[in-house]
Design a protein around this motif. Structure first.
Motif, PDB file in Angstrom:
ATOM      1  N   GLY A 204       0.787  -1.220   0.000  1.00 50.68           N
ATOM      2  CA  GLY A 204       0.000   0.000   0.000  1.00 50.68           C
ATOM      3  C   GLY A 204       0.821   1.274   0.000  1.00 50.68           C
ATOM      4  N   ARG A 205       2.100   1.137   0.246  1.00 48.45           N
ATOM      5  CA  ARG A 205       2.957   2.311   0.274  1.00 48.45           C
ATOM      6  C   ARG A 205       3.156   2.859  -1.121  1.00 48.45           C
ATOM      7  N   GLN A 206       3.130   4.158  -1.239  1.00 44.94           N
ATOM      8  CA  GLN A 206       3.391   4.784  -2.526  1.00 44.94           C
ATOM      9  C   GLN A 206       4.892   4.922  -2.739  1.00 44.94           C
ATOM     10  N   ILE A 207       5.347   4.410  -3.862  1.00 38.77           N
ATOM     11  CA  ILE A 207       6.781   4.342  -4.129  1.00 38.77           C
ATOM     12  C   ILE A 207       7.310   5.724  -4.509  1.00 38.77           C
ATOM     13  N   GLU A 208       8.431   6.052  -3.927  1.00 38.63           N
ATOM     14  CA  GLU A 208       9.070   7.333  -4.215  1.00 38.63           C
ATOM     15  C   GLU A 208      10.273   7.120  -5.113  1.00 38.63           C
ATOM     16  N   GLY A 209      10.744   8.208  -5.706  1.00 40.50           N
ATOM     17  CA  GLY A 209      11.852   8.140  -6.647  1.00 40.50           C
ATOM     18  C   GLY A 209      13.089   7.491  -6.052  1.00 40.50           C
ATOM     19  N   ARG A 210      13.343   7.745  -4.749  1.00 44.73           N
ATOM     20  CA  ARG A 210      14.573   7.211  -4.164  1.00 44.73           C
ATOM     21  C   ARG A 210      14.507   5.706  -3.961  1.00 44.73           C
ATOM     22  N   GLU A 211      13.308   5.115  -4.091  1.00 46.99           N
ATOM     23  CA  GLU A 211      13.183   3.663  -3.933  1.00 46.99           C
ATOM     24  C   GLU A 211      13.297   2.929  -5.263  1.00 46.99           C
ATOM     25  N   VAL A 212      13.405   3.687  -6.331  1.00 42.95           N
ATOM     26  CA  VAL A 212      13.491   3.079  -7.656  1.00 42.95           C
ATOM     27  C   VAL A 212      14.899   2.587  -7.912  1.00 42.95           C
TER      28      VAL A 212
END
Ligand code: ZN
Length: 111
Positions: A12-20
């Motif tokens: 459910g967490r929204q993925i952020e750029g730093r997790e890519v």
């Protein structure tokens, strides 16, 4: 921004750029069709992959990317002004005089 373009982990967490971890495009001959995003969720540590329709893709699909350098990585750019033609010429000279041994040395220093 379009809600469909947001990438959410199965937790459910929204993925952020730093997790890519990886991002790419599937192309036809003319244009990108899909945006491929591989990520690791910082909450549940799961690896995930998503294909996003390119027409739905916006740069803010990956949320909360802070502007500027990330915290903890202060980047002090020296303010040396514009690059002069003489500097470019000197740099070009140095590139021309590079030998393979220099590149090996550089590679070693980065390893
Ligand atoms: Zn997750």
């Amino acid at each position: 921004m379009s809600a469909q373009s947001r990438i959410t982990c199965s937790c459910g967490r929204q993925i952020e750029g730093r997790e890519v971890l990886q991002q790419g495009y599937f192309m036809t001959a003319w244009r990108p069709v899909w945006v491929y995003v591989k990520y690791r969720c910082s909450r549940c540590r799961m690896l995930g992959e998503r294909l996003v329709d390119y027409t739905q893709w916006t740069d803010d699909a990956l949320s909360s990317e802070p502007a500027g350098p990330p915290a903890g990585l202060p980047i002090d750019l020296p303010s040396t002004g514009e690059i002069a033609d003489a500097e470019i010429a000197a740099f070009a000279d140095r590139l021309r005089s590079l030998r393979f041994a220099d590149l090996d040395q550089l590679a070693d220093s980065l390893a």
